[in-house]
Design an enzyme around this catalytic site. Structure first.
Site, PDB file in Angstrom:
ATOM      1  N   HIS A   1       0.812  -1.231   0.000  1.00  0.00           N
ATOM      2  CA  HIS A   1       0.000   0.000   0.000  1.00  0.00           C
ATOM      3  C   HIS A   1       0.842   1.277   0.000  1.00  0.00           C
ATOM      4  O   HIS A   1       0.332   2.353  -0.311  1.00  0.00           O
ATOM      5  CB  HIS A   1      -0.911   0.039   1.230  1.00  0.00           C
ATOM      6  CG  HIS A   1      -1.994  -0.986   1.235  1.00  0.00           C
ATOM      7  ND1 HIS A   1      -2.866  -1.156   0.187  1.00  0.00           N
ATOM      8  CD2 HIS A   1      -2.348  -1.913   2.178  1.00  0.00           C
ATOM      9  CE1 HIS A   1      -3.717  -2.133   0.472  1.00  0.00           C
ATOM     10  NE2 HIS A   1      -3.419  -2.608   1.673  1.00  0.00           N
TER      11      HIS A   1
ATOM     12  N   ASP B   1      -3.874 -12.961   3.805  1.00  0.00           N
ATOM     13  CA  ASP B   1      -5.138 -12.519   4.373  1.00  0.00           C
ATOM     14  C   ASP B   1      -6.351 -12.837   3.503  1.00  0.00           C
ATOM     15  O   ASP B   1      -7.456 -12.412   3.805  1.00  0.00           O
ATOM     16  CB  ASP B   1      -5.099 -11.021   4.712  1.00  0.00           C
ATOM     17  CG  ASP B   1      -4.409 -10.186   3.661  1.00  0.00           C
ATOM     18  OD1 ASP B   1      -4.077 -10.712   2.581  1.00  0.00           O
ATOM     19  OD2 ASP B   1      -4.183  -8.985   3.916  1.00  0.00           O
TER      20      ASP B   1
ATOM     21  N   ASP C   1      -2.344 -10.730  -2.047  1.00  0.00           N
ATOM     22  CA  ASP C   1      -2.898 -10.179  -0.812  1.00  0.00           C
ATOM     23  C   ASP C   1      -4.377  -9.865  -1.046  1.00  0.00           C
ATOM     24  O   ASP C   1      -4.786  -9.498  -2.150  1.00  0.00           O
ATOM     25  CB  ASP C   1      -2.141  -8.903  -0.441  1.00  0.00           C
ATOM     26  CG  ASP C   1      -2.512  -8.382   0.936  1.00  0.00           C
ATOM     27  OD1 ASP C   1      -1.730  -8.587   1.873  1.00  0.00           O
ATOM     28  OD2 ASP C   1      -3.580  -7.744   1.064  1.00  0.00           O
TER      29      ASP C   1
ATOM     30  N   HIS D   1      -6.106  -7.409  -0.202  1.00  0.00           N
ATOM     31  CA  HIS D   1      -6.332  -5.999  -0.517  1.00  0.00           C
ATOM     32  C   HIS D   1      -5.573  -5.614  -1.780  1.00  0.00           C
ATOM     33  O   HIS D   1      -4.555  -6.215  -2.107  1.00  0.00           O
ATOM     34  CB  HIS D   1      -5.861  -5.109   0.648  1.00  0.00           C
ATOM     35  CG  HIS D   1      -6.416  -5.529   1.970  1.00  0.00           C
ATOM     36  ND1 HIS D   1      -5.697  -6.289   2.884  1.00  0.00           N
ATOM     37  CD2 HIS D   1      -7.625  -5.311   2.536  1.00  0.00           C
ATOM     38  CE1 HIS D   1      -6.439  -6.513   3.954  1.00  0.00           C
ATOM     39  NE2 HIS D   1      -7.607  -5.935   3.771  1.00  0.00           N
TER      40      HIS D   1
END
Length: 390
Positions: free
Chosen positions: A142, A266, A178, A180
């Site tokens: 991110h 995740d 991931d 996200h």
């Protein structure tokens, strides 16, 4: 594969980074009492302990990374960003960006995380290793060139990609599974034709309105971004279909010199920060496939780096599943598998397949070579939305 050809990077200080007490990613404040964070990095020590106890770590050469230098960080980040991270950490606590909370050890841990990924990437490019795994925190995907975001302080794999290019790997593929969307990696390489970024993530989770199928790169980099936003509830069937029908064909078209994998965990069915259904077998299968693909396309050169993963009880088994696949071993025993593997959502669903079919028919790397058509590229704003969770 012998230990001399497999590298394992970790550092104790990476386990000392802690975003502090709160609820999920929300710090203590009005209506939020102190609570153990999902993202407490000492859990990685337990994960490494399981890999060691299982005997799998004996298959790797274990290495301690050096901290990334300013020269390394500035391959991607602006000086002001580095200064903010260092200042917040030196103060002992604070937010170095957006949902990017730090403690006293965080700046050093972040440099070590980048340093591990840089050493791993350059090590495989220079032929010292075939494959490498970096069990590091804080995560990175991110983090944007000018700000930390959502637990990510520096963009570990983005810096590693640039460092590898300096060592001769002209074309780099970054696969990010991931849960996200890796807005920071995408923003760094959105106009770069020599870096293919493929993100397989939960649709609409975080950041808001980021990682859409129409975001395919811009300028010279048109077609070098490939987003696969899967609906919530996707399981092994959807993920393996994406690997088979999207990731592998895209990689074969792009022909990278090096593959980097943002190997977040995740998307598991027990993770509190996502709503997917992956198991340790899913991650073992995806990792095995990427190792085989690297063997065909890059001379075996591939690096996996830990990103997200917030289930204190399941994360060690997921790390073990990834590590065994890198070592070329069968999937390990998983005491949690029975609670996930028979759920109906583990099979590919029609609404999930629509995303895959759309990309097969419209993304330039998958369809453009034969159809001569390409989807409309969507510009990525300089500052992605910060609403939502990490």
């Amino acid at each position: 594969m012998s230990a001399s050809r497999l590298a394992w990077y970790s550092h104790e200080i990476c386990f000392w980074h802690d975003p502090g007490p709160g609820s999920g990613y929300v710090p203590v404040g009005p209506g939020v009492e102190p609570l153990r964070q999902f993202a407490v990095d000492p859990d990685l020590r337990r994960a490494e302990g399981l890999v060691k106890a299982s005997g799998v770590l004996d298959r790797f050469t274990c290495l301690t990374p050096a901290p990334a230098s300013d020269e390394d960080l500035l391959l991607v980040h602006v000086p002001e960003h580095v200064e903010r991270v260092e200042a917040a950490s030196a103060a002992g606590a604070g937010d170095a960006g957006v949902y990017a909370y730090v403690n006293y050890h965080s700046a050093q841990a972040a440099r070590l995380a980048v340093g591990a990924c840089v050493e791993a990437a350059t090590g495989v490019v220079e032929g010292r290793f075939d494959r490498a795994y970096c069990l590091v925190r804080p995560p990175g995907h991110h983090a944007e060139p000018d700000r930390a975001m959502a637990l990510c302080l520096y963009n570990n794999l983005a810096v590693a990609a640039r460092a590898a290019q300096r060592r001769g790997a002209r074309r780099v593929m970054i696969l990010d599974w991931d849960v996200h969307h890796g807005n920071g990696i995408q923003r760094t390489f959105y106009e770069d034709p020599d870096v293919l970024y493929v993100s397989v993530h939960q649709e609409g989770l975080f950041p808001a309105a980021s990682g859409l199928v129409l975001e395919t790169g811009a300028g010279a980099g048109a077609g070098s971004t490939l987003n696969v936003p899967l609906p919530a509830g996707s399981g092994e069937g959807a993920y393996l279909a994406v690997m088979d029908r999207i990731v592998e064909p895209a990689a074969r078209t792009f022909r990278p010199d090096l593959i980097l994998v943002a190997a977040g965990l995740d998307a598991s069915g027990h993770d509190p920060m996502g709503r997917m259904l992956c198991t340790s077998r899913t991650f073992h299968s995806m990792t095995s496939m990427m190792c085989r693909l690297a063997g065909e396309l890059t001379g075996g050169r591939i690096v996996f780096a830990h990103e997200g993963g917030y289930s204190a009880w399941y994360q060690p088994t997921l790390v073990l599943g990834t590590a065994t696949a890198i070592a070329g071993l069968p999937a390990p025993q998983d005491p949690f598998l029975h609670s996930l593997e028979h759920l109906p959502g583990q099979r590919l669903q029609r609404h999930q397949e629509r995303v895959i079919t759309h990309l097969e028919e419209h993304h330039p790397l998958l369809a453009g070579a034969t159809s001569g058509t390409a989807p409309r590229a969507v510009p990525v704003p300089a500052a992605a939305s910060s609403n939502g969770g990490p």
